[in-house]
Motif scaffolding. Structure first.
Motif, PDB file in Angstrom:
ATOM      1  N   LYS A 213     -43.264 -46.750  37.739  1.00  0.00           N
ATOM      2  CA  LYS A 213     -43.585 -45.392  38.161  1.00  0.00           C
ATOM      3  C   LYS A 213     -43.275 -44.363  37.076  1.00  0.00           C
ATOM      4  O   LYS A 213     -43.792 -43.239  37.108  1.00  0.00           O
ATOM      5  CB  LYS A 213     -42.833 -45.039  39.448  1.00  0.00           C
ATOM      6  CG  LYS A 213     -43.465 -45.637  40.695  1.00  0.00           C
ATOM      7  CD  LYS A 213     -42.841 -45.085  41.963  1.00  0.00           C
ATOM      8  CE  LYS A 213     -43.605 -45.552  43.195  1.00  0.00           C
ATOM      9  NZ  LYS A 213     -43.030 -44.995  44.448  1.00  0.00           N
ATOM     10  N   ASN A 214     -42.447 -44.727  36.138  1.00  0.00           N
ATOM     11  CA  ASN A 214     -42.125 -43.814  35.034  1.00  0.00           C
ATOM     12  C   ASN A 214     -43.161 -43.847  33.919  1.00  0.00           C
ATOM     13  O   ASN A 214     -43.057 -43.089  32.942  1.00  0.00           O
ATOM     14  CB  ASN A 214     -40.744 -44.140  34.458  1.00  0.00           C
ATOM     15  CG  ASN A 214     -39.615 -43.633  35.352  1.00  0.00           C
ATOM     16  OD1 ASN A 214     -39.754 -42.603  36.000  1.00  0.00           O
ATOM     17  ND2 ASN A 214     -38.511 -44.368  35.399  1.00  0.00           N
ATOM     18  N   LEU A 215     -44.163 -44.703  34.060  1.00  0.00           N
ATOM     19  CA  LEU A 215     -45.231 -44.783  33.057  1.00  0.00           C
ATOM     20  C   LEU A 215     -46.367 -43.829  33.434  1.00  0.00           C
ATOM     21  O   LEU A 215     -46.834 -43.831  34.577  1.00  0.00           O
ATOM     22  CB  LEU A 215     -45.772 -46.210  32.963  1.00  0.00           C
ATOM     23  CG  LEU A 215     -44.773 -47.298  32.545  1.00  0.00           C
ATOM     24  CD1 LEU A 215     -45.434 -48.668  32.612  1.00  0.00           C
ATOM     25  CD2 LEU A 215     -44.251 -47.027  31.141  1.00  0.00           C
ATOM     26  N   LYS A 216     -46.817 -43.037  32.476  1.00  0.00           N
ATOM     27  CA  LYS A 216     -47.908 -42.085  32.739  1.00  0.00           C
ATOM     28  C   LYS A 216     -49.174 -42.801  33.197  1.00  0.00           C
ATOM     29  O   LYS A 216     -49.875 -42.359  34.116  1.00  0.00           O
ATOM     30  CB  LYS A 216     -48.195 -41.284  31.467  1.00  0.00           C
ATOM     31  CG  LYS A 216     -49.315 -40.253  31.638  1.00  0.00           C
ATOM     32  CD  LYS A 216     -49.541 -39.465  30.359  1.00  0.00           C
ATOM     33  CE  LYS A 216     -50.124 -40.361  29.271  1.00  0.00           C
ATOM     34  NZ  LYS A 216     -50.498 -39.582  28.051  1.00  0.00           N
ATOM     35  N   GLU A 217     -49.462 -43.949  32.560  1.00  0.00           N
ATOM     36  CA  GLU A 217     -50.681 -44.696  32.886  1.00  0.00           C
ATOM     37  C   GLU A 217     -50.680 -45.179  34.347  1.00  0.00           C
ATOM     38  O   GLU A 217     -51.718 -45.216  34.992  1.00  0.00           O
ATOM     39  CB  GLU A 217     -50.832 -45.902  31.963  1.00  0.00           C
ATOM     40  CG  GLU A 217     -51.079 -45.562  30.511  1.00  0.00           C
ATOM     41  CD  GLU A 217     -49.785 -45.210  29.769  1.00  0.00           C
ATOM     42  OE1 GLU A 217     -49.876 -44.827  28.587  1.00  0.00           O
ATOM     43  OE2 GLU A 217     -48.695 -45.345  30.389  1.00  0.00           O
ATOM     44  N   THR A 218     -49.505 -45.526  34.840  1.00  0.00           N
ATOM     45  CA  THR A 218     -49.399 -45.995  36.225  1.00  0.00           C
ATOM     46  C   THR A 218     -49.834 -44.922  37.199  1.00  0.00           C
ATOM     47  O   THR A 218     -50.642 -45.159  38.108  1.00  0.00           O
ATOM     48  CB  THR A 218     -47.948 -46.410  36.542  1.00  0.00           C
ATOM     49  OG1 THR A 218     -47.596 -47.548  35.764  1.00  0.00           O
ATOM     50  CG2 THR A 218     -47.788 -46.746  38.019  1.00  0.00           C
ATOM     51  N   ASN A 219     -49.340 -43.725  37.030  1.00  0.00           N
ATOM     52  CA  ASN A 219     -49.633 -42.648  37.967  1.00  0.00           C
ATOM     53  C   ASN A 219     -51.075 -42.177  37.870  1.00  0.00           C
ATOM     54  O   ASN A 219     -51.699 -41.864  38.894  1.00  0.00           O
ATOM     55  CB  ASN A 219     -48.658 -41.487  37.737  1.00  0.00           C
ATOM     56  CG  ASN A 219     -47.225 -41.880  38.050  1.00  0.00           C
ATOM     57  OD1 ASN A 219     -46.872 -42.112  39.197  1.00  0.00           O
ATOM     58  ND2 ASN A 219     -46.394 -41.982  37.025  1.00  0.00           N
ATOM     59  N   ILE A 220     -51.611 -42.165  36.677  1.00  0.00           N
ATOM     60  CA  ILE A 220     -53.023 -41.795  36.520  1.00  0.00           C
ATOM     61  C   ILE A 220     -53.911 -42.822  37.221  1.00  0.00           C
ATOM     62  O   ILE A 220     -54.847 -42.471  37.951  1.00  0.00           O
ATOM     63  CB  ILE A 220     -53.396 -41.687  35.027  1.00  0.00           C
ATOM     64  CG1 ILE A 220     -52.672 -40.509  34.378  1.00  0.00           C
ATOM     65  CG2 ILE A 220     -54.911 -41.544  34.850  1.00  0.00           C
ATOM     66  CD1 ILE A 220     -52.872 -40.411  32.884  1.00  0.00           C
ATOM     67  N   PHE A 221     -53.609 -44.098  36.992  1.00  0.00           N
ATOM     68  CA  PHE A 221     -54.409 -45.162  37.585  1.00  0.00           C
ATOM     69  C   PHE A 221     -54.309 -45.135  39.109  1.00  0.00           C
ATOM     70  O   PHE A 221     -55.319 -45.293  39.815  1.00  0.00           O
ATOM     71  CB  PHE A 221     -53.947 -46.522  37.055  1.00  0.00           C
ATOM     72  CG  PHE A 221     -54.718 -47.681  37.617  1.00  0.00           C
ATOM     73  CD1 PHE A 221     -56.048 -47.877  37.299  1.00  0.00           C
ATOM     74  CD2 PHE A 221     -54.093 -48.580  38.481  1.00  0.00           C
ATOM     75  CE1 PHE A 221     -56.753 -48.948  37.831  1.00  0.00           C
ATOM     76  CE2 PHE A 221     -54.793 -49.651  39.013  1.00  0.00           C
ATOM     77  CZ  PHE A 221     -56.126 -49.839  38.686  1.00  0.00           C
ATOM     78  N   LEU A 222     -53.113 -44.933  39.640  1.00  0.00           N
ATOM     79  CA  LEU A 222     -52.941 -44.882  41.094  1.00  0.00           C
ATOM     80  C   LEU A 222     -53.763 -43.758  41.716  1.00  0.00           C
ATOM     81  O   LEU A 222     -54.402 -43.951  42.765  1.00  0.00           O
ATOM     82  CB  LEU A 222     -51.468 -44.718  41.458  1.00  0.00           C
ATOM     83  CG  LEU A 222     -50.608 -45.982  41.446  1.00  0.00           C
ATOM     84  CD1 LEU A 222     -49.151 -45.637  41.704  1.00  0.00           C
ATOM     85  CD2 LEU A 222     -51.109 -46.986  42.489  1.00  0.00           C
ATOM     86  N   ASP A 223     -53.753 -42.598  41.090  1.00  0.00           N
ATOM     87  CA  ASP A 223     -54.542 -41.479  41.612  1.00  0.00           C
ATOM     88  C   ASP A 223     -56.029 -41.815  41.626  1.00  0.00           C
ATOM     89  O   ASP A 223     -56.736 -41.543  42.601  1.00  0.00           O
ATOM     90  CB  ASP A 223     -54.305 -40.223  40.770  1.00  0.00           C
ATOM     91  CG  ASP A 223     -52.932 -39.619  40.996  1.00  0.00           C
ATOM     92  OD1 ASP A 223     -52.312 -39.937  42.037  1.00  0.00           O
ATOM     93  OD2 ASP A 223     -52.471 -38.842  40.138  1.00  0.00           O
ATOM     94  N   LYS A 224     -56.489 -42.405  40.549  1.00  0.00           N
ATOM     95  CA  LYS A 224     -57.913 -42.741  40.452  1.00  0.00           C
ATOM     96  C   LYS A 224     -58.303 -43.829  41.454  1.00  0.00           C
ATOM     97  O   LYS A 224     -59.352 -43.752  42.106  1.00  0.00           O
ATOM     98  CB  LYS A 224     -58.254 -43.185  39.023  1.00  0.00           C
ATOM     99  CG  LYS A 224     -58.202 -42.069  37.984  1.00  0.00           C
ATOM    100  CD  LYS A 224     -58.569 -42.584  36.612  1.00  0.00           C
ATOM    101  CE  LYS A 224     -58.521 -41.479  35.558  1.00  0.00           C
ATOM    102  NZ  LYS A 224     -59.562 -40.438  35.799  1.00  0.00           N
ATOM    103  N   ILE A 225     -57.474 -44.848  41.573  1.00  0.00           N
ATOM    104  CA  ILE A 225     -57.821 -45.977  42.441  1.00  0.00           C
ATOM    105  C   ILE A 225     -57.748 -45.579  43.908  1.00  0.00           C
ATOM    106  O   ILE A 225     -58.560 -46.040  44.732  1.00  0.00           O
ATOM    107  CB  ILE A 225     -56.907 -47.195  42.137  1.00  0.00           C
ATOM    108  CG1 ILE A 225     -57.614 -48.492  42.546  1.00  0.00           C
ATOM    109  CG2 ILE A 225     -55.580 -47.095  42.817  1.00  0.00           C
ATOM    110  CD1 ILE A 225     -58.796 -48.852  41.729  1.00  0.00           C
TER     111      ILE A 225
END
Length: 284
Positions: A213-225
């Protein structure tokens, strides 16, 4: 009075469903001829003996199946105080075939070629399935889990459920799963496996969750998916697609794929009640 019409593919769990309703106090009638439905409802209302009733309608009706839509609609039109719901139980062909193999039962249509019997049965029940308020895929459900679904319907926790969702996590090193509608490859996210203190943990452990959850890519991907799947699920329902399987894959199936599957499951579980999650390779 409430009446639940239960139908579905042979081997999909109707016996478990009916038994669960009986345990909840429902008066259950199995295989009542369709032409008698109207009279049956009238008798129940006159006697005022039962508030909750279940009627099983399946392939055994044979020549009467073509009349079921008209009969149920007639019951609704002439009994405005009656709460009518239709539940259809389904399962993937390979699951039904396995269940028949394990129980050594004969298929009601074709006792020699079960697959042929399943195909014909699906065709004959197509209109009942199309008009169902609930379509439940029992492929991955244990008898206990199916009984819990029955309770949710019986106690009014869900008013309708026309989309069955299965969310799966897996590891590419163990092979791509079959019978999946969409696969999301999450190997572009930093791998917790290479963090010594996280290597032996799983995607359900707090330390791994915090790391991802501390990774920027994780949060961006979650929002998109989440946005993408929300849009797709809504439109799948409009297109009468009732069963969908979403898979998340990473290298070993223990960390990233498990995390994302859990996140998506948590996001949708209160919106779509017929939803299950499975971690195929978490203990490899």
């Amino acid at each position: 009075m409430r009446i639940i019409f239960v139908s579905g593919v042979s081997g999909a769990g109707k016996t478990v469903f009916i038994k669960a309703l009986e345990d909840l106090g429902f008066y259950c009638v199995d295989n009542l001829p369709v032409p008698l439905l109207g009279n049956f409802v009238n008798i129940l209302k006159e006697r005022k003996s039962f508030e909750d009733v279940c009627v099983v309608i399946d392939i055994r009706e044979k020549v009467f199946l073509g009349e079921i839509d008209r009969e149920i609609e007639k019951i609704k039109e002439t009994n405005h105080d009656l709460n009518v719901q239709i539940v259809f139980l389904d399962a993937r062909d390979e699951i039904v075939l396995r269940r028949y193999s394990e129980t050594r039962r004969k298929h009601p249509i074709d006792i020699y070629d079960i697959q042929k019997g399943i195909d014909e049965e699906r065709y004959l029940l197509r209109n009942i399935r199309k008009n169902a308020d609930f379509i439940i895929d029992t492929s991955e459900l244990s008898p206990h889990q199916l009984s819990k679904k029955v309770e949710e319907i019986a106690f009014g926790k869900i008013s309708s459920s026309r989309l069955s969702i299965k969310i799966l996590s897996f590891g590419y090193k163990f092979g791509i799963p079959r019978d999946v509608d969409m696969i999301f490859d999450v190997r572009f996210i930093d791998n917790p496996y290479y963090v010594p203190q996280l290597k032996d943990k799983k995607g359900t452990d707090k330390d791994v969750i915090d790391f991802l959850k501390n990774l920027k890519e994780t949060n961006i991907f979650l929002d998109k998916i989440k946005d993408l799947l929300s849009f797709m699920f809504e439109n799948f329902i409009l297109q009468d697609k009732s069963i969908i399987t979403i898979a998340f894959g990473c290298t070993g199936g223990r960390h990233r794929s498990v995390f994302f599957a859990e996140e998506i499951y948590s996001f949708f579980k209160n919106k779509y009640h017929d939803i299950v999650i499975l971690h195929r390779d978490i203990y490899h």
